[in-house]
Design an enzyme around this catalytic site. Sequence first.
Site, mmCIF file in Angstrom:
data_model
loop_
_atom_site.group_PDB
_atom_site.id
_atom_site.type_symbol
_atom_site.label_atom_id
_atom_site.label_comp_id
_atom_site.label_asym_id
_atom_site.label_seq_id
_atom_site.Cartn_x
_atom_site.Cartn_y
_atom_site.Cartn_z
ATOM 1 N N ARG A 1 -24.731 -34.957 -23.976
ATOM 2 C CA ARG A 1 -23.616 -34.654 -23.055
ATOM 3 C C ARG A 1 -23.910 -35.162 -21.649
ATOM 4 O O ARG A 1 -23.028 -35.690 -20.977
ATOM 5 C CB ARG A 1 -23.337 -33.140 -23.043
ATOM 6 C CG ARG A 1 -22.643 -32.707 -24.328
ATOM 7 C CD ARG A 1 -22.456 -31.213 -24.379
ATOM 8 N NE ARG A 1 -21.444 -30.745 -23.435
ATOM 9 C CZ ARG A 1 -21.168 -29.460 -23.241
ATOM 10 N NH1 ARG A 1 -21.832 -28.539 -23.920
ATOM 11 N NH2 ARG A 1 -20.243 -29.092 -22.403
ATOM 12 N N HIS B 1 -20.467 -20.593 -16.565
ATOM 13 C CA HIS B 1 -21.177 -21.007 -17.782
ATOM 14 C C HIS B 1 -22.370 -21.905 -17.497
ATOM 15 O O HIS B 1 -22.854 -22.580 -18.401
ATOM 16 C CB HIS B 1 -20.198 -21.702 -18.741
ATOM 17 C CG HIS B 1 -19.145 -20.783 -19.277
ATOM 18 N ND1 HIS B 1 -17.985 -21.219 -19.891
ATOM 19 C CD2 HIS B 1 -19.075 -19.429 -19.303
ATOM 20 C CE1 HIS B 1 -17.253 -20.176 -20.252
ATOM 21 N NE2 HIS B 1 -17.890 -19.084 -19.897
ATOM 22 N N GLN C 1 -15.430 -22.791 -15.523
ATOM 23 C CA GLN C 1 -16.146 -22.630 -16.798
ATOM 24 C C GLN C 1 -16.861 -23.931 -17.135
ATOM 25 O O GLN C 1 -17.592 -24.002 -18.106
ATOM 26 C CB GLN C 1 -15.154 -22.312 -17.912
ATOM 27 C CG GLN C 1 -14.365 -21.040 -17.681
ATOM 28 C CD GLN C 1 -13.177 -20.955 -18.626
ATOM 29 O OE1 GLN C 1 -13.299 -20.525 -19.756
ATOM 30 N NE2 GLN C 1 -12.021 -21.378 -18.168
ATOM 31 N N CYS D 1 -40.355 -18.003 -17.587
ATOM 32 C CA CYS D 1 -40.368 -17.526 -16.186
ATOM 33 C C CYS D 1 -39.008 -17.728 -15.508
ATOM 34 O O CYS D 1 -38.818 -17.302 -14.380
ATOM 35 C CB CYS D 1 -41.479 -18.220 -15.392
ATOM 36 S SG CYS D 1 -41.118 -19.938 -14.954
ATOM 37 N N CYS E 1 -41.860 -26.531 -18.608
ATOM 38 C CA CYS E 1 -41.656 -25.946 -17.283
ATOM 39 C C CYS E 1 -42.731 -26.429 -16.303
ATOM 40 O O CYS E 1 -43.929 -26.230 -16.556
ATOM 41 C CB CYS E 1 -41.690 -24.421 -17.399
ATOM 42 S SG CYS E 1 -41.603 -23.604 -15.786
ATOM 43 N N GLY F 1 -6.267 -26.039 -16.569
ATOM 44 C CA GLY F 1 -6.988 -26.739 -17.633
ATOM 45 C C GLY F 1 -7.919 -25.891 -18.462
ATOM 46 O O GLY F 1 -8.984 -26.353 -18.845
ATOM 47 N N THR F 2 -7.508 -24.667 -18.739
ATOM 48 C CA THR F 2 -8.323 -23.855 -19.661
ATOM 49 C C THR F 2 -7.453 -23.319 -20.787
ATOM 50 O O THR F 2 -6.305 -22.944 -20.560
ATOM 51 C CB THR F 2 -9.045 -22.699 -18.936
ATOM 52 O OG1 THR F 2 -9.718 -21.901 -19.929
ATOM 53 C CG2 THR F 2 -8.150 -21.813 -18.111
ATOM 54 N N SER F 3 -8.037 -23.303 -21.994
ATOM 55 C CA SER F 3 -7.290 -22.773 -23.140
ATOM 56 C C SER F 3 -7.199 -21.251 -23.066
ATOM 57 O O SER F 3 -6.487 -20.642 -23.851
ATOM 58 C CB SER F 3 -7.966 -23.193 -24.452
ATOM 59 O OG SER F 3 -9.289 -22.698 -24.496
ATOM 60 N N VAL G 1 -19.354 -27.114 -17.078
ATOM 61 C CA VAL G 1 -20.795 -27.275 -16.860
ATOM 62 C C VAL G 1 -21.105 -28.705 -16.432
ATOM 63 O O VAL G 1 -22.263 -29.097 -16.374
ATOM 64 C CB VAL G 1 -21.568 -26.909 -18.157
ATOM 65 C CG1 VAL G 1 -21.417 -25.433 -18.487
ATOM 66 C CG2 VAL G 1 -21.109 -27.760 -19.346
HETATM 67 P P1 OAD Z 1 -10.920 -25.862 -23.843
HETATM 68 O O1 OAD Z 1 -11.377 -27.158 -24.414
HETATM 69 O O2 OAD Z 1 -10.917 -24.664 -24.719
HETATM 70 O O3 OAD Z 1 -9.427 -26.032 -23.309
HETATM 71 C C1 OAD Z 1 -9.054 -27.149 -22.588
HETATM 72 C C2 OAD Z 1 -7.661 -26.917 -22.077
HETATM 73 O O4 OAD Z 1 -7.347 -27.982 -21.197
HETATM 74 C C3 OAD Z 1 -6.579 -26.880 -23.163
HETATM 75 O O5 OAD Z 1 -5.728 -25.757 -22.924
HETATM 76 C C4 OAD Z 1 -5.814 -28.187 -22.932
HETATM 77 O O6 OAD Z 1 -4.420 -28.055 -23.227
HETATM 78 C C5 OAD Z 1 -6.025 -28.393 -21.447
HETATM 79 N N1 OAD Z 1 -5.930 -29.796 -20.995
HETATM 80 C C6 OAD Z 1 -6.157 -30.937 -21.682
HETATM 81 N N2 OAD Z 1 -5.978 -32.005 -20.892
HETATM 82 C C7 OAD Z 1 -5.625 -31.534 -19.667
HETATM 83 C C8 OAD Z 1 -5.312 -32.143 -18.421
HETATM 84 N N3 OAD Z 1 -5.322 -33.462 -18.269
HETATM 85 N N4 OAD Z 1 -4.995 -31.336 -17.371
HETATM 86 C C9 OAD Z 1 -4.975 -29.978 -17.517
HETATM 87 N N5 OAD Z 1 -5.265 -29.368 -18.671
HETATM 88 C C10 OAD Z 1 -5.589 -30.120 -19.742
HETATM 89 O O7 OAD Z 1 -11.763 -25.627 -22.514
HETATM 90 P P2 OAD Z 1 -12.101 -24.291 -21.745
HETATM 91 O O8 OAD Z 1 -10.926 -23.396 -21.670
HETATM 92 O O9 OAD Z 1 -12.781 -24.697 -20.497
HETATM 93 O O10 OAD Z 1 -18.149 -22.877 -22.746
HETATM 94 O O11 OAD Z 1 -13.164 -23.647 -22.708
HETATM 95 C C11 OAD Z 1 -13.794 -22.494 -22.314
HETATM 96 C C12 OAD Z 1 -15.243 -22.544 -22.707
HETATM 97 O O12 OAD Z 1 -15.354 -22.779 -24.099
HETATM 98 C C13 OAD Z 1 -16.018 -23.684 -22.085
HETATM 99 O O13 OAD Z 1 -16.487 -23.371 -20.807
HETATM 100 C C14 OAD Z 1 -17.154 -23.863 -23.023
HETATM 101 C C15 OAD Z 1 -16.508 -23.591 -24.350
HETATM 102 O O14 OAD Z 1 -17.296 -22.869 -25.174
HETATM 103 C C16 OAD Z 1 -19.427 -23.301 -22.619
HETATM 104 O O15 OAD Z 1 -19.772 -24.441 -22.736
HETATM 105 C C17 OAD Z 1 -20.371 -22.217 -22.310
#
Ligand code: OAD
Length: 241
Positions: free
Chosen positions: A73, A122, A104, A133, A148, A188-190, A106
Site C-alpha cells: 500500500r 485509524h 479514517q 515498547c 524497533c 467520502g465515507t461509506s 491512513v
Molecule cells: P469505504 O471504502 O468503505 O467507502 C468509500 C466511500 O467513498 C463510499 O461511500 C464511496 O461511495 C465514496 N466515494 C467513492 N469515490 C468518491 C469520490 N470521488 N468522492 C467522494 N466519495 C467517494 O471507505 P471508508 O468509509 O473510509 O479502516 O472506510 C472506513 C474504514 O474501513 C477505513 O478507514 C478502513 C476500512 O477498514 C482501516 O483501514 C483501519
Amino acid sequence: MQISISAELRQRFADAQRVLVLTGAGVSAESGVPTFRGGGGTAVWKGMPFEVISSGQMLERNLPAVWEWFDYRRGVLEALHPNPAHYEIARWQECFPEFTLVTQNVDGLHQKAGSQNVVELHGNVWRARCTVCRLGHDMSQSARPESCPGCGNALRPDVVLFGEMLPPGAYEFAASRAAQCDLCFVIGTSALVYPAAALPGVARSAGAYVCEVNPERTPLSDLCDEVITGKAGEVVPQIGL
Ligand code: OAD
C-alpha cells in the site's frame, strides 16, 4: 457536472464558528487511492478480503503477511498526490475560529495537502510502531527498519486493524469536537465502520447542520440535512465559493 449547493449551506458556511469534517477513503479516490468499498465491490488482496488481511488476528498469526500488504500500500501511495478536495479542506482550517479534521484515512494525503492537527482515527501507513515498547517510527522519508530502533523487538504498522482499539483518546477528542460544532461535513465515507460513523450523529444531535458529500447514498444520508451527490474533488472546492 452541475452541482447543486443550497443557499442555506452557503450561508451556514459563511457564518460557521466551529466546523468538523469527517473524511473517508472516497476523499482520496480521485488521487488514485482505491477505496475499500463502494461501487458494489470490496477490496481483495491476494485472494483475501481486506478485513482479513487488515485484522488484529492476522497480525498475531502472520505479521510478515500484514507487512507485505502495508508495504504494498505504501508503494502504491508513494506516487500519488492530494486532489482538489484535500487542498480545499486544508484551506478551510484558516476560515473558521475552530476547525477539526477527523479522518479514517491512513494515506497521509490530508497532511501532504497542508492540513494540520489531523485527528487520525485509524493511524497512518507511513508510521510503524514497536509491538513491545510502542515507540513510533516515521517511514515517510526512510525505509522500514527490520526491528524497533529502540528495543530491537518487532515493528508493526501504526494502523488500527479490524478487531483493534482506536488510538487512546482519538475518538473521544473527535466526539467532543463533534458535540460542539455548528457545521459538519461527512465526505467520502461509506459510514459503515464504527465508531467513526457515529460522529455525524453526535454533531446532528447537538444541533449542527450536517452535510454529506458522496457519489452514493450511505446509511448516514437520511440523518443529514443536506446530501450532495458527487465526487469530493468536484464538490468540495465549490462549497465555499
Ligand atoms: P469505504 O471504502 O468503505 O467507502 C468509500 C466511500 O467513498 C463510499 O461511500 C464511496 O461511495 C465514496 N466515494 C467513492 N469515490 C468518491 C469520490 N470521488 N468522492 C467522494 N466519495 C467517494 O471507505 P471508508 O468509509 O473510509 O479502516 O472506510 C472506513 C474504514 O474501513 C477505513 O478507514 C478502513 C476500512 O477498514 C482501516 O483501514 C483501519
